[in-house]
Design an enzyme around this catalytic site. Structure first.
Site, PDB file in Angstrom:
ATOM      1  N   LEU A  24      14.986  -9.479   7.959  1.00 30.65           N
ATOM      2  CA  LEU A  24      13.930 -10.421   8.328  1.00 30.65           C
ATOM      3  C   LEU A  24      14.329 -11.865   8.064  1.00 30.65           C
ATOM      4  CD1 LEU A  24      11.019  -8.284   6.850  1.00 30.65           C
ATOM      5  CD2 LEU A  24      11.110  -9.088   9.223  1.00 30.65           C
ATOM      6  N   ALA A 170       5.588  -5.390  -8.068  1.00 38.04           N
ATOM      7  CA  ALA A 170       6.120  -6.728  -7.775  1.00 38.04           C
ATOM      8  C   ALA A 170       5.460  -7.301  -6.524  1.00 38.04           C
ATOM      9  CB  ALA A 170       7.641  -6.644  -7.589  1.00 38.04           C
ATOM     10  N   ALA A 199       9.453  -3.787   9.168  1.00 37.71           N
ATOM     11  CA  ALA A 199      10.539  -4.017  10.125  1.00 37.71           C
ATOM     12  C   ALA A 199      11.726  -3.120   9.812  1.00 37.71           C
ATOM     13  CB  ALA A 199      10.969  -5.477  10.073  1.00 37.71           C
ATOM     14  N   ALA A 200      12.486  -2.876  10.853  1.00 37.31           N
ATOM     15  CA  ALA A 200      13.713  -2.113  10.670  1.00 37.31           C
ATOM     16  C   ALA A 200      14.762  -3.005  10.029  1.00 37.31           C
ATOM     17  CB  ALA A 200      14.201  -1.628  12.035  1.00 37.31           C
ATOM     18  N   ASP A 496     -48.706   2.159   7.751  1.00 37.92           N
ATOM     19  CA  ASP A 496     -48.713   3.303   6.849  1.00 37.92           C
ATOM     20  C   ASP A 496     -48.846   4.584   7.663  1.00 37.92           C
ATOM     21  OD1 ASP A 496     -49.124   5.302   5.051  1.00 37.92           O
ATOM     22  OD2 ASP A 496     -50.602   4.227   3.836  1.00 37.92           O
ATOM     23  N   HIS A 501     -52.944  11.234   7.009  1.00 30.87           N
ATOM     24  CA  HIS A 501     -54.089  10.574   7.630  1.00 30.87           C
ATOM     25  C   HIS A 501     -54.323  10.998   9.084  1.00 30.87           C
ATOM     26  CE1 HIS A 501     -54.170   8.245   4.013  1.00 30.87           C
ATOM     27  NE2 HIS A 501     -52.925   7.864   4.194  1.00 30.87           N
ATOM     28  N   ILE A 516     -57.582  12.352   5.940  1.00 28.94           N
ATOM     29  CA  ILE A 516     -58.492  11.381   5.311  1.00 28.94           C
ATOM     30  C   ILE A 516     -58.095   9.960   5.696  1.00 28.94           C
ATOM     31  CG2 ILE A 516     -59.050  12.901   3.372  1.00 28.94           C
ATOM     32  CD1 ILE A 516     -57.079  11.165   1.687  1.00 28.94           C
ATOM     33  N   GLY A 519     -56.774   4.794   1.881  1.00 28.72           N
ATOM     34  CA  GLY A 519     -57.520   4.059   0.852  1.00 28.72           C
ATOM     35  C   GLY A 519     -57.515   2.562   1.147  1.00 28.72           C
TER      36      GLY A 519
HETATM   37  P1  NAI Z   1      17.120  -6.685   3.762  1.00 25.44           P
HETATM   38  O1  NAI Z   1      17.708  -5.864   2.690  1.00 25.44           O
HETATM   39  O2  NAI Z   1      17.640  -6.529   5.145  1.00 25.44           O
HETATM   40  O3  NAI Z   1      17.262  -8.218   3.368  1.00 25.44           O
HETATM   41  C1  NAI Z   1      17.049  -8.673   2.062  1.00 25.44           C
HETATM   42  C2  NAI Z   1      18.100  -9.707   1.743  1.00 25.44           C
HETATM   43  O4  NAI Z   1      17.853 -10.235   0.457  1.00 25.44           O
HETATM   44  C3  NAI Z   1      19.501  -9.142   1.715  1.00 25.44           C
HETATM   45  O5  NAI Z   1      20.343  -9.840   2.596  1.00 25.44           O
HETATM   46  C4  NAI Z   1      19.919  -9.305   0.273  1.00 25.44           C
HETATM   47  O6  NAI Z   1      21.328  -9.584   0.107  1.00 25.44           O
HETATM   48  C5  NAI Z   1      19.100 -10.462  -0.186  1.00 25.44           C
HETATM   49  N1  NAI Z   1      18.929 -10.491  -1.628  1.00 25.44           N
HETATM   50  C6  NAI Z   1      18.722  -9.451  -2.451  1.00 25.44           C
HETATM   51  N2  NAI Z   1      18.656  -9.868  -3.718  1.00 25.44           N
HETATM   52  C7  NAI Z   1      18.804 -11.211  -3.705  1.00 25.44           C
HETATM   53  C8  NAI Z   1      18.784 -12.198  -4.705  1.00 25.44           C
HETATM   54  N3  NAI Z   1      18.615 -11.882  -5.992  1.00 25.44           N
HETATM   55  N4  NAI Z   1      18.975 -13.462  -4.349  1.00 25.44           N
HETATM   56  C9  NAI Z   1      19.164 -13.805  -3.043  1.00 25.44           C
HETATM   57  N5  NAI Z   1      19.208 -12.894  -2.060  1.00 25.44           N
HETATM   58  C10 NAI Z   1      19.008 -11.611  -2.383  1.00 25.44           C
HETATM   59  O7  NAI Z   1      15.574  -6.445   3.733  1.00 25.44           O
HETATM   60  P2  NAI Z   1      14.395  -6.835   4.739  1.00 25.44           P
HETATM   61  O8  NAI Z   1      13.837  -5.613   5.231  1.00 25.44           O
HETATM   62  O9  NAI Z   1      14.793  -7.877   5.656  1.00 25.44           O
HETATM   63  O10 NAI Z   1      13.341  -7.402   3.701  1.00 25.44           O
HETATM   64  C11 NAI Z   1      13.039  -8.757   3.540  1.00 25.44           C
HETATM   65  C12 NAI Z   1      11.828  -8.879   2.667  1.00 25.44           C
HETATM   66  O11 NAI Z   1      10.758  -8.240   3.295  1.00 25.44           O
HETATM   67  C13 NAI Z   1      11.960  -8.225   1.316  1.00 25.44           C
HETATM   68  O12 NAI Z   1      11.299  -9.001   0.355  1.00 25.44           O
HETATM   69  C14 NAI Z   1      11.258  -6.920   1.478  1.00 25.44           C
HETATM   70  O13 NAI Z   1      10.784  -6.410   0.266  1.00 25.44           O
HETATM   71  C15 NAI Z   1      10.166  -7.309   2.404  1.00 25.44           C
HETATM   72  N6  NAI Z   1       9.604  -6.198   3.142  1.00 25.44           N
HETATM   73  C16 NAI Z   1      10.312  -5.574   4.119  1.00 25.44           C
HETATM   74  C17 NAI Z   1       9.746  -4.547   4.802  1.00 25.44           C
HETATM   75  C18 NAI Z   1      10.441  -3.913   5.918  1.00 25.44           C
HETATM   76  O14 NAI Z   1       9.833  -3.050   6.560  1.00 25.44           O
HETATM   77  N7  NAI Z   1      11.672  -4.280   6.195  1.00 25.44           N
HETATM   78  C19 NAI Z   1       8.439  -3.994   4.438  1.00 25.44           C
HETATM   79  C20 NAI Z   1       7.756  -4.760   3.442  1.00 25.44           C
HETATM   80  C21 NAI Z   1       8.349  -5.800   2.811  1.00 25.44           C
END
Ligand code: NAI
Length: 598
Positions: A24, A170, A199-200, A496, A501, A516, A519
């Protein structure tokens, strides 16, 4: 800022995106850069479990941005060293306008298997890391009176997810952090919102089903985060869930709740909590509170409520206009044959006014419509139409009466007495107009047959309005009215609808040979008699009435109201002419002033 083609731009803005080397974060960084922002691509480059480090992750994205003509620098610090991350932005670009706290790791284990290290690492990267970066960026943002901050939460936090105790904690912690950052920054246009993405990415690989994984492109979420970080977006403290090209705001809500004790002097007991638990957990009237002040505001309301009557106070609204007033007047025998009754029957009459006893209705309907009042007072008794009898009624007019409007009536059980063969429940109801003016007070005593012998007291408490015996002399005046066989059928239309009644079967069940009369209908006739005899039918002179219902009336019988004048108090009794039996006893009407017509 938007360009001439209407595209939202970030020119001149500096955006720090943590964890922007993949998933992301990478998409956010690419989009900001594409739209003119200078971007700090932060990434520690470790494994998804937070082990190791590599500059490659951030470098690749910086390269990508530069190749596309954008401006970016890499930052390889861990977000736990938030000050260093922000320093990179200041050193490279001289400012920071946007901070997307996105970096994250996972160390999924069931609760029992979660080690302290698993707990600490996950909480450090997500929660502490976001705190450190935000804390470092905050003074710059406040000083320049501009800032947009994003915290990244997760459905795992909001709803929980097996094996993610550390991560869920967290992620919910970030919601709390955002709540307070939003408040602390608001004055300086430093706004903070939460993204709840799905997201994937390498984080969700193997967790999300394949079919979903391919649809959940991080690219589909980036515009939501980018919009939240644009100067034109004024959201602050919002939680936005987004996935698969869809987004929605999430709210915390609170139900109406329940007071946990009858009055301020009572303790809160476990039993009382159990009794009202369904109210405590009822979310049908749930509301979102915008600020902590609203939460404490409700607590003040609760204290007020306790002073007024506690948990058992119930409320209802009562709407009426000329139609209800005329129906009521007909129900208690007002007739156009008497020219002085026209004022009660014709809305265009210049003196059109309610017969004051109409105002017993809001109290009665509240008491009837809610099983709460009477059955709550007698939790171990059966209370229904077949075993309740209207015992006594008191009505007091407190202010000028309108001819239409909506009344808010609040009622509570005032006293409960144990009479052996049954219980007497005294309810007090106060009715207010739309502006909060107290218009009328009602007090009703209901006799619940068979609900006695519970070891309660026999005598009423102070405040239960006592009856007044009539003087022993012959009545000063008497008025006789014939009721019609359809009197109860007509009176029912005023609200009522107790089948006793009208329905012969129900009457038999309740111990009467035939249905009745109500009242309160007999009370209405009696009030009419007093007004006719001593107030020239002027309802404005009426102050209060108190009656005891001492016997039934069959529709079609005639009523004789015997009256005794004692100053402005008119004592009366009502007798069924055909049988000579008293049906209202110990009764009186108080007038504001009385005519000495004898
Ligand atoms: P991802 O693993 O692809 O990206 C996370 C990035 O953070 C990695 O590039 C990693 O090297 C970096 N990272 C980890 N520790 C670090 C640190 N101490 N300092 C600096 N960089 C660091 O994961 P994704 O899926 O892109 O997740 C991004 C955020 O979204 C995360 O906070 C995750 O918990 C959150 N999230 C993602 C979901 C999802 O479906 N992908 C669902 C809910 C939350």
């Amino acid at each position: 800022m938007s360009s001439s083609n209407g595209k939202l731009r970030y020119d001149g803005r500096v955006a720090v995106v943590t964890g922007a080397g993949a998933g992301l974060g990478r998409e956010y960084a690419l989009l900001f850069a594409e739209r003119g922002a200078k971007v700090v691509v932060n990434d520690l480059g470790g494994s998804h479990a937070g082990e190791g480090a590599s500059q490659r992750a951030a470098d690749v994205v910086v390269d990508e941005i530069r190749k596309a003509g954008g401006e970016a620098v890499a930052d390889y610090n861990s977000v736990i060293d938030g000050a260093k991350v922000i320093e990179t932005a200041i050193n490279a670009f001289g400012r920071v306008d946007i901070l997307v706290n996105n970096a994250g790791i996972l160390r999924d284990r069931s609760l029992v298997k979660t080690s302290e290290q698993d707990w600490n690492l996950v909480n450090d990267v997500h929660l502490k890391g976001s705190f450190k970066c935000t804390q470092a960026a905050f003074p710059y943002m406040k000083k320049q009176n501009y800032g947009r901050i994003i915290m990244t939460s997760s459905n795992s936090g909001i709803y929980g997810n097996f094996g993610q105790a550390n991560y869920s904690a967290a992620k919910m912690g970030l919601v709390g952090l955002a709540n307070t950052v939003a408040i602390e920054g608001a004055r300086n246009n430093v706004l903070c919102n939460v993204i709840v993405p799905t997201a994937a990415s390498r984080m969700t690989e193997g967790i999300l089903p394949d079919i979903l994984f391919n649809e959940l492109k991080p690219k589909l979420i980036a515009p939501v985060v980018a919009y939240l970080c644009h100067e034109s977006c004024e959201d602050n403290g919002s939680y936005i869930e987004s996935a698969a090209g869809w987004a929605s705001k999430i709210h915390t809500v609170r139900g109406k709740g329940s007071v946990l004790r009858p009055s301020l002097d009572d303790p809160v007991t476990i039993e009382y909590v159990k009794d009202v638990w369904s109210k405590v957990t009822d979310m049908s009237q749930a509301k979102h509170l915008n600020a902590i002040g609203e939460a404490s505001g409700t607590l003040l309301e609760v204290l007020e409520k306790l002073k007024e009557g506690g948990a058992d106070a119930v409320e209802d609204t009562f709407e009426f206009n000329s139609k209800e007033l005329i129906t009521y007047a007909l129900g208690i025998g007002a007739t156009i044959k008497n020219e002085k009754d026209i004022r009660f029957l014709y809305e265009n009459d210049s003196d059109f006014a309610p017969i004051p006893s109409f105002f017993v209705l809001p109290g009665l309907l509240l008491t009837m419509s809610t099983d709460k009042l009477i059955s709550k007072a007698l939790p171990n008794a059966q209370v229904d139409f077949t075993n309740i009898l209207h015992g006594e009624q008191y009505l007091e007019i407190c202010d000028d009466l309108p001819t239409s409007g909506t009344l808010v009536t609040s009622g509570k059980v005032f006293d409960v007495m144990d009479k052996g063969s049954g219980a007497v429940v005294v309810t007090n109801t106060d009715s207010f107009d739309e502006s909060g003016r107290l218009l009328v007070r009602n007090q009703s005593s209901t006799f619940v047959v068979g609900a006695g012998k519970f070891g309660g007291k026999k005598e009423p408490i102070a405040g239960v309005v006592p009856l007044q015996p009539a003087p022993s002399r012959q009545p000063d005046a008497s008025i006789q009215y014939a009721t019609s066989e359809d009197q109860a059928a007509l009176y029912r239309l005023s609200g009522d609808r107790n089948p006793l009644h009208i329905d012969p079967q129900m009457a038999l069940l309740a111990g009467f040979k035939t249905p009745i009369l109500h009242g309160l209908c007999t009370l209405g006739y009696s009030v009419r008699a007093v007004l006719a005899q001593y107030a020239d039918n002027d309802p404005a002179l009426f102050k209060a009435v108190k009656v005891r219902f001492s016997g039934p009336v069959i529709p079609g019988q005639s009523l004789r109201i015997d009256m005794w004048k004692q100053g402005t108090r008119i004592h009366f009794r009502t007798v069924v002419v055909e049988t000579g039996k008293e049906v209202i006893s110990g009764a009186y009407v108080d007038l504001k002033s009385a005519q000495a017509k004898l």
